[in-house]
Design a protein around this motif. Structure first.
Motif, short mmCIF file in Angstrom:
data_model
loop_
_atom_site.label_atom_id
_atom_site.label_comp_id
_atom_site.label_asym_id
_atom_site.label_seq_id
_atom_site.Cartn_x
_atom_site.Cartn_y
_atom_site.Cartn_z
N GLU A 85 -39.76 12.75 15.82
CA GLU A 85 -38.57 11.90 15.81
C GLU A 85 -37.34 12.69 15.41
N ARG A 86 -36.32 12.58 16.22
CA ARG A 86 -35.05 13.20 15.85
C ARG A 86 -34.55 12.53 14.59
N ILE A 87 -34.07 13.32 13.68
CA ILE A 87 -33.55 12.71 12.47
C ILE A 87 -32.04 12.78 12.45
N GLU A 88 -31.49 11.93 11.64
CA GLU A 88 -30.04 11.74 11.67
C GLU A 88 -29.31 12.81 10.87
N ALA A 89 -29.94 13.20 9.78
CA ALA A 89 -29.30 14.16 8.88
C ALA A 89 -28.93 15.45 9.59
N ASP A 90 -29.83 15.94 10.41
CA ASP A 90 -29.60 17.17 11.16
C ASP A 90 -30.19 16.96 12.54
N ARG A 91 -29.32 16.77 13.51
CA ARG A 91 -29.85 16.36 14.80
C ARG A 91 -30.48 17.48 15.62
#
Lengths: 143, 143
Positions: free
Chosen positions: B84-90
Motif C-alpha cells: 500500500e502506498r503510504i501518505e507520509a512518503d509517497r
DNA sequence: TGAAGATATAACGAAGTTCGGATTATTCAA
DNA sequence: TTGAATAATCCGAACTTCGTTATATCTTCA
C-alpha cells in the motif's frame, strides 16, 4: 513430565534464528564465486563419504537425482570433484574430491569451526560440557 | 580461560548439522507449491514488522532490493502480501500480510514450534531452563 | 521557487538453479 | 534370453537472483 513452556519455546526459536543468520554470514564472506547451497552440501558429504555414489548423496540430501547430477556437474567443472566409473557395477560412478575440492571442504569446515569456537568461548569450561551433553541428547534421538 | 576442546567443537558441529537437516525437513513436508526460501523469510519478517518497507526487509535479510522486489511480487501474486502506498512518503510502500499470508506465517511458526517442543521434550524440566540460558548467552553477545 | 541530488521502488534481462521426463547403459531374475 | 529394475545423465521448461536502468517522489539550498 510437564511440557516445555511457551516462553522456553520462543526463546529457543529466537536463538536458532540468530544461529541461522550467523551461519549464513559466515558463508557469505567466503571469497570467489560462491558455491550454490546444494553444491556445498555435496562437497561436505563426499568429503565424509569418499567413493559414494550420486544416488546416495541425493537420498541423503533429499533432492531428485537429476538435481544432484547438475550439482556434481558444476563441481566437476570447477575441478572440485572427480567422477570415476567403478568396476563392481559399471552403471555406477564413485565420487571423490580433487585436491582443490578437499581444500575447499577443509576451508568450509574451518570456517564453521571458528564459529563454533566463538560460540563455546562465551560459556565457562564447565558449562561447555553440560551444553554439549544437552544438545547431543536433543539431537541423538533417531525418531 | 582455557579454549574449548576439538572434541567439543566437533560435537557442536555435528549437532548443528543435524538441526539444519531437521529444519529443512520440517519445511519440506509443507503442502502446496512451496515458497522460495527468501519468500518465507520475507513473510515471517513482515509478520513481525507489519507496515515495514521493502528496503527494511532487504537490509535485514542481506539481499539486494531488486531481489526483494521479486520476492514481494511473488507473495503479492499469491495473495499473501499487500502493498500500500503510504501518505507520509509517497515513494514508499507499506507491506502487510493478507489473511491468507498471516495464516501461512502462523502455520510456519507453528511447524517450528512443534520442532522446538520435540527438542525440549528430550530434556528434563530442569535442564530446559539451563539449556535455554546457555544458548541465549551464546547468542546474545552482539559482537 | 526550482533545479540538483538523494531515495524508494519497479521493470527488464542475463546468468544460474531445480526438477520432471526422456534416454542410455548395465545388472538382475525368471 | 528376455523383460524389469537400477544408476546415471541429458534436455528443456520454469523459476530465482541480482545488476542495470527507469520512474516517481522527497529534500535541500541557493
Amino acid at each position: 513430565m510437564s511440557d516445555p513452556t511457551e516462553d522456553q519455546l520462543a526463546a529457543l526459536g529466537t536463538a536458532f534464528e540468530t544461529f541461522a543468520r550467523r551461519y549464513k554470514l559466515a558463508d557469505a564472506l567466503r571469497s570467489e564465486r560462491p558455491l550454490a547451497e546444494l553444491d556445498k552440501a555435496v562437497l561436505l558429504y563426499v568429503a565424509e563419504h569418499e567413493g559414494c555414489g550420486p544416488t546416495d548423496v541425493a537420498r541423503f540430501l533429499g533432492v531428485p537425482t537429476t538435481t544432484l547430477s547438475s550439482a556434481t556437474d558444476r563441481l566437476v567443472k570447477r575441478g572440485f570433484l572427480k567422477r570415476e566409473r567403478i568396476e563392481a557395477d559399471r552403471r555406477a560412478v564413485a565420487l571423490s574430491l580433487s585436491a582443490a575440492g578437499a581444500a575447499c571442504a577443509r576451508s568450509m569446515v574451518e570456517a564453521y569451526r571458528q564459529l563454533h569456537l566463538l560460540m563455546l568461548s562465551r560459556l565457562s569450561p564447565d558449562e561447555r560440557d553440560r551444553f554439549i551433553a544437552m544438545i547431543t541428547k536433543i539431537v541423538d534421538d533417531d525418531s
